[in-house]
Design an enzyme around this catalytic site. Structure first.
Site, mmCIF file in Angstrom:
data_model
loop_
_atom_site.group_PDB
_atom_site.id
_atom_site.type_symbol
_atom_site.label_atom_id
_atom_site.label_comp_id
_atom_site.label_asym_id
_atom_site.label_seq_id
_atom_site.Cartn_x
_atom_site.Cartn_y
_atom_site.Cartn_z
ATOM 1 N N GLY A 31 2.737 2.441 10.801
ATOM 2 C CA GLY A 31 3.680 3.538 10.647
ATOM 3 C C GLY A 31 4.403 3.929 11.921
ATOM 4 N N ASN B 29 0.870 -1.173 0.000
ATOM 5 C CA ASN B 29 0.000 0.000 0.000
ATOM 6 C C ASN B 29 0.908 1.224 0.000
ATOM 7 O OD1 ASN B 29 -1.754 2.079 0.506
ATOM 8 N ND2 ASN B 29 -2.388 1.357 2.530
ATOM 9 N N TRP B 30 1.019 1.846 -1.169
ATOM 10 C CA TRP B 30 1.959 2.975 -1.287
ATOM 11 C C TRP B 30 1.422 4.233 -0.628
ATOM 12 C CZ3 TRP B 30 3.999 2.687 -7.079
ATOM 13 C CH2 TRP B 30 4.672 1.469 -7.263
ATOM 14 N N LYS B 31 0.151 4.206 -0.224
ATOM 15 C CA LYS B 31 -0.492 5.377 0.390
ATOM 16 C C LYS B 31 -0.273 6.606 -0.500
ATOM 17 C CE LYS B 31 -0.116 3.157 4.847
ATOM 18 N NZ LYS B 31 0.020 3.272 6.300
ATOM 19 N N GLU C 296 -6.661 4.777 8.042
ATOM 20 C CA GLU C 296 -6.434 6.200 7.730
ATOM 21 C C GLU C 296 -7.692 6.812 7.124
ATOM 22 O OE1 GLU C 296 -2.826 5.530 5.544
ATOM 23 O OE2 GLU C 296 -1.846 4.966 7.426
ATOM 24 N N GLU D 158 -5.146 -4.811 10.697
ATOM 25 C CA GLU D 158 -4.148 -3.754 10.849
ATOM 26 C C GLU D 158 -4.409 -2.998 12.151
ATOM 27 O OE1 GLU D 158 -2.326 -2.726 6.684
ATOM 28 O OE2 GLU D 158 -3.776 -1.228 7.313
ATOM 29 N N SER E 87 3.670 -1.947 10.327
ATOM 30 C CA SER E 87 5.122 -1.974 10.508
ATOM 31 C C SER E 87 5.750 -3.321 10.150
ATOM 32 C CB SER E 87 5.498 -1.568 11.945
ATOM 33 O OG SER E 87 5.071 -0.247 12.212
ATOM 34 N N GLY F 268 3.012 -1.026 4.256
ATOM 35 C CA GLY F 268 3.054 0.392 3.914
ATOM 36 C C GLY F 268 4.471 0.835 3.601
ATOM 37 N N GLY F 269 5.123 1.430 4.588
ATOM 38 C CA GLY F 269 6.448 2.022 4.383
ATOM 39 C C GLY F 269 7.450 1.111 3.684
ATOM 40 N N HIS G 96 -9.439 1.153 5.196
ATOM 41 C CA HIS G 96 -8.156 1.396 5.849
ATOM 42 C C HIS G 96 -8.354 2.368 7.013
ATOM 43 C CE1 HIS G 96 -4.030 2.562 6.594
ATOM 44 N NE2 HIS G 96 -3.679 1.476 5.941
HETATM 45 P P1 13P Z 1 3.192 0.502 7.630
HETATM 46 O O1 13P Z 1 3.709 -0.768 7.047
HETATM 47 O O2 13P Z 1 3.900 1.724 7.106
HETATM 48 O O3 13P Z 1 3.102 0.462 9.129
HETATM 49 O O4 13P Z 1 1.677 0.668 7.099
HETATM 50 C C1 13P Z 1 0.807 -0.398 7.219
HETATM 51 C C2 13P Z 1 -0.421 -0.084 6.473
HETATM 52 O O5 13P Z 1 -1.183 0.799 6.844
HETATM 53 C C3 13P Z 1 -0.692 -0.846 5.241
HETATM 54 O O6 13P Z 1 -1.976 -0.607 4.772
#
Ligand code: 13P
Length: 257
Positions: free
Chosen positions: A174, A9-11, A98, A168, A214, A235-236, A96
């Site tokens: 994050g 997920n590149w956000k 967020e 999640e 994470s 994510g990251g 998600h």
């Molecule tokens: P991180 O891997 O950056 O913690 O993000 C997880 C995430 O929200 C994937 O959708």
């Protein structure tokens, strides 16, 4: 046996050049469908087409990070399921945290998006997860139950076959604070039991449940070895090939205990 699934997920990250560079490097490293792992990347909307072109013919498929549930029409700023399919999306991430927290998406809205996606043949990665306060208050399982119930309202046995669940925990996203393997396995097992009660044992056994929060090369293996962890939503660490590839490799080698 459930196939493992690793999705990036590149956000709201990358620009056109970095998106295509990342996608091309990944496509080169994963040139064909892996024997035991599905791999997807979910770039921002403006780069879906370019990333889709860069991964064509590789073992990586395209996903989107959101969708609007209405048919194409007067919805300024929104993107329809038909459009995502048109540019080659094979998945859409919904629910998600967020979007739940920052964009105030409710389970009711998420369920509309889920139903619209499934009705048009676009499989869904449905995210659920508790906040730190909820965990501390002992509410993790009731929060997960409520999100599953609300977000999957109206989804029948056939529909759930096109859904992947992503656990999640909000406090792990994050933050570098990954859930322990015990915390992850316990939540995944709970979600699987929920699927068994709401649907049936076959659905519970077949549905893939990913862990997100994470995930890194260092912790991926132990998480992915848990019996009810079927993959990772990253994510990251999905923004650099050198970080993402080891997670895919970990999924390839993870043993089921
Ligand atoms: P991180 O891997 O950056 O913690 O993000 C997880 C995430 O929200 C994937 O959708």
């Amino acid at each position: 046996m459930r196939r493992k699934f690793v999705a990036g997920n590149w956000k709201m990250n990358t620009l056109s050049r970095s998106a295509v560079e990342l996608a091309s490097a990944l496509a080169k490293a994963v040139p064909a469908r892996l024997p035991a792992v599905d791999v997807a990347v979910c770039p921002p909307f403006p780069y879906l087409s370019a990333v889709g072109a860069a991964i064509t013919g590789s073992g990586v498929v395209l996903g989107a990070q959101n969708v609007w549930h209405e048919k194409p029409g007067a919805f300024t700023g929104e993107v329809a399921v038909e459009m995502l399919l048109d540019v080659g999306c094979r998945w859409v991430i919904l629910g998600h945290s967020e979007r739940r927290q920052v964009l105030k998406e409710t389970d009711e809205l998420i369920s509309r998006k889920v139903l619209a996606s499934l009705a048009n043949g676009l499989p869904v990665i449905l995210c659920v997860g508790e906040t730190l306060d909820q965990r501390k208050a002992g509410q993790t399982e009731s929060v997960l139950d409520g999100q599953m119930q609300g977000s999957l309202a109206g989804v029948d046995v056939q529909g759930i076959g096109q859904v992947v669940v992503a656990y999640e925990p909000v406090w792990a996203i994050g933050t570098g604070m990954t859930a322990s393997t015990e915390q992850a396995e316990s939540a995944h097992l709970h979600l699987r039991r929920w699927l068994e009660i709401r649907y049936n044992p076959g659905v519970a056994a077949a549905t893939r449940i990913l862990y997100g929060g994470s995930v890194k090369a260092q912790n991926a293996q132990s998480l992915l070895e848990q019996p009810d962890v079927d993959g990772a939503l990253v994510g990251g660490a999905s923004l650099k090939v050198d970080d993402f590839l080891p997670i895919i490799r970990a999924a390839e080698t993870a043993r089921k205990s």
